[in-house]
Write an enzyme that holds these catalytic residues in place. Structure first.
Site, PDB file in Angstrom:
ATOM      1  N   ARG A   1       0.856  -1.191   0.000  1.00 48.63           N
ATOM      2  CA  ARG A   1       0.000   0.000   0.000  1.00 48.63           C
ATOM      3  C   ARG A   1       0.886   1.234   0.000  1.00 48.63           C
ATOM      4  O   ARG A   1       1.531   1.556   0.988  1.00 48.63           O
ATOM      5  CB  ARG A   1      -0.893  -0.023   1.259  1.00 48.63           C
ATOM      6  CG  ARG A   1      -2.031   0.979   1.236  1.00 48.63           C
ATOM      7  CD  ARG A   1      -2.610   1.145   2.629  1.00 48.63           C
ATOM      8  NE  ARG A   1      -1.764   2.030   3.429  1.00 48.63           N
ATOM      9  CZ  ARG A   1      -1.633   1.945   4.754  1.00 48.63           C
ATOM     10  NH1 ARG A   1      -2.248   1.015   5.438  1.00 48.63           N
ATOM     11  NH2 ARG A   1      -0.856   2.809   5.393  1.00 48.63           N
TER      12      ARG A   1
ATOM     13  N   HIS B   1      -3.685   4.620   4.572  1.00 52.72           N
ATOM     14  CA  HIS B   1      -4.786   3.652   4.563  1.00 52.72           C
ATOM     15  C   HIS B   1      -6.022   4.262   3.920  1.00 52.72           C
ATOM     16  O   HIS B   1      -6.623   3.683   3.015  1.00 52.72           O
ATOM     17  CB  HIS B   1      -5.101   3.207   5.989  1.00 52.72           C
ATOM     18  CG  HIS B   1      -6.333   2.360   6.104  1.00 52.72           C
ATOM     19  ND1 HIS B   1      -6.407   1.090   5.583  1.00 52.72           N
ATOM     20  CD2 HIS B   1      -7.549   2.623   6.657  1.00 52.72           C
ATOM     21  CE1 HIS B   1      -7.617   0.587   5.814  1.00 52.72           C
ATOM     22  NE2 HIS B   1      -8.321   1.500   6.457  1.00 52.72           N
TER      23      HIS B   1
ATOM     24  N   TYR C   1       3.671   5.908  11.380  1.00 51.10           N
ATOM     25  CA  TYR C   1       4.068   4.535  11.709  1.00 51.10           C
ATOM     26  C   TYR C   1       4.911   3.870  10.618  1.00 51.10           C
ATOM     27  O   TYR C   1       5.344   2.743  10.783  1.00 51.10           O
ATOM     28  CB  TYR C   1       2.827   3.676  11.994  1.00 51.10           C
ATOM     29  CG  TYR C   1       1.774   3.707  10.899  1.00 51.10           C
ATOM     30  CD1 TYR C   1       1.874   2.902   9.773  1.00 51.10           C
ATOM     31  CD2 TYR C   1       0.659   4.550  11.009  1.00 51.10           C
ATOM     32  CE1 TYR C   1       0.907   2.932   8.777  1.00 51.10           C
ATOM     33  CE2 TYR C   1      -0.313   4.584  10.022  1.00 51.10           C
ATOM     34  CZ  TYR C   1      -0.187   3.761   8.906  1.00 51.10           C
ATOM     35  OH  TYR C   1      -1.145   3.799   7.922  1.00 51.10           O
TER      36      TYR C   1
END
Length: 464
Positions: A361, A365, A374
């Site tokens: 990805r 998100h 993160y």
């Protein structure tokens, strides 16, 4: 035969990994209900082999760090004893009895990861052109066109969201090959059950791009698939649609319809109970369904290594007795060929399967997320070099006469199509406000009818 796991002879002891203690004391020790110590004295006598298969050695520690009666209040109250549980280390990935494994070293080009099926490497090179005999040149150009359209559609959607012209969006950048490869592998009569990051596959199945803009813009009319498309609406609830796929496949089998069903979801869905239930049901009843997991390495901020302890997601199929394959998720050729083969087997032989697409990805998100909190740039960099669109362009340039002029013409054409989709989306008439009451029940209950009437009175004639 001694089936008591608490009295295994020393010769059967195997070194392995130890569970950490629950309370942080005495490394390698855990608190286990004392009933395990009396396993062979319980009503379960004779069934200890079940526990023996799971925990090959359970050895009470003597002296115990927290034996009953030693003044340890927690232990005496809860009747816990300190015990050592030893889990054997596995020297190799388990083979699946009764199911087939699609392997990179046998059916496709062997990769440094022996289980990963890859036809086209990140530089667009195909070591064995004979592997591509199932893909025509027009199909290759169709794949490239749809992958580029999906990326342009996605980029425009992100822009619309930032301008306040669209709601939250889940970006698909980096997963275009996964989307298009599986979508094009489906036969016209097959069903597709998407989650929320399958735009390319949905386009391949006939979903109108402006409808997906409408859906993400908050208009539920965009969720309705065109008649005959055999695509379920976008599923936001993680993993629940795997059960829908199993149910459609079961219905098709009962009716004698020779079709296949495919679901697609992310690696996070494998932690849902729905994943287990769907795969177990499919394995037991031999359903014509293929479950695709787009392993993009992240479930929001949870990395895949925190999602599962298994070495791969594909190997989870072993527990359900179904076929499985682990594919380079940025290689559209490998995805299409392998998915088509497994769909054919599901359709003709009722062989369910699990596919793991190893991809990444590239964006947040969703637009409500900030992946920089993160994920580091160093983690992202290797996957930029594996970009699926660039990979296919390199192959077409080297082998099919693709050039910069054709590239510029294609991008201009697709950009114009995307802009037209935006105009169609934003130019659509607003739905009647009272429509929010109309599609929940077949027959509207009295209390909703009462609310609807009050709502219409509040709006007045001009806004109904």
């Amino acid at each position: 035969m001694n089936t008591n796991p608490l009295s295994l002879p020393p010769a059967t002891r195997r070194e392995g990994l130890l569970f950490p203690s629950l309370d942080g004391r005495a490394e390698g020790r855990v608190k286990v209900p004392a009933i395990l110590n009396a396993w062979h004295h319980s009503a379960y006598e004779g069934k200890g082999a079940f526990l023996n298969n799971i925990v090959p050695e359970i050895q009470p520690l003597r002296p115990s760090i927290a034996s009953p009666g030693d003044g340890n209040t927690q232990c005496s109250l809860h009747r816990f004893e300190a015990m050592r549980i030893i889990i054997p280390k596995s020297s190799a990935r388990p083979e699946c009895a009764g199911s087939r494994t699609e392997r990179g070293g046998t059916t496709m080009k062997e990769h440094e990861d022996a289980d990963l099926i890859q036809v086209m490497d990140p530089e667009g090179r195909v070591a064995d052109e004979s592997l591509l005999k199932g893909i025509s040149e027009p199909d290759m150009h169709g794949m490239y066109r749809l992958m580029n359209f999906t990326r342009l559609w996605n980029s425009k959607a992100l822009s619309l969201q930032r301008q306040g012209r669209m709601g939250t969006l889940a970006s698909v950048r980096g997963q275009e090959a996964s989307n298009v490869g599986m979508g094009m592998a489906l036969a016209p009569g097959d069903w597709f059950c998407p989650s929320f990051r399958e735009y390319g596959a949905m386009f391949a199945r006939g979903i109108r791009p402006q409808d997906l803009y409408q859906y993400w813009g908050g208009d539920e009319r965009g969720a309705k698939p065109p008649d005959g498309s055999r695509v379920l609406p976008v599923c936001i609830t993680v993993g629940s649609h795997l059960l829908h796929a199993a149910g459609i496949a079961w219905g098709a089998k009962i009716r004698g319809d020779r079709i296949a069903v495919m679901s697609s979801s992310g690696d996070g869905s494998t932690s849902q109970g729905d994943f287990h239930e769907a795969l177990n049901f499919a394995g037991v009843f031999k359903l014509p369904v293929v479950f695709v997991i787009q392993n993009n390495h992240w479930a929001i901020s949870v990395p895949v290594e925190k999602q599962t302890a298994s070495e791969t997601i594909a190997q989870k199929a072993c527990a359900y007795g179904i076929d499985h394959a682990r594919i380079d998720g940025n290689d559209v050729f490998a995805i299409y060929l392998t998915a088509k083969r497994l769909l054919d087997a599901a359709r003709s032989d009722y062989r369910p399967a699990l596919i793991e697409l190893v991809t990444y990805r590239m964006d947040d998100h969703t637009t409500a997320d900030d992946a920089s909190r993160y994920r580091t740039a160093e983690m992202l960099a290797p996957w930029l070099a594996k970009d699926p669109v660039d990979r296919l362009r390199k192959y077409l340039t080297a082998n099919k006469g693709w050039d910069e002029g054709k590239e510029a013409d294609l991008i201009a054409e697709l950009t114009a199509e995307v802009e037209q989709c935006v105009r169609d989306y934003e130019g659509a008439a607003h739905p009647p406000p009272a429509q929010v009451f109309d599609h929940t029940y077949e027959e509207m209950p009295w209390h909703l009818q009462e609310q609807r009437d009050q709502f219409l009175m509040y709006l007045g004639e001009a806004h109904r």
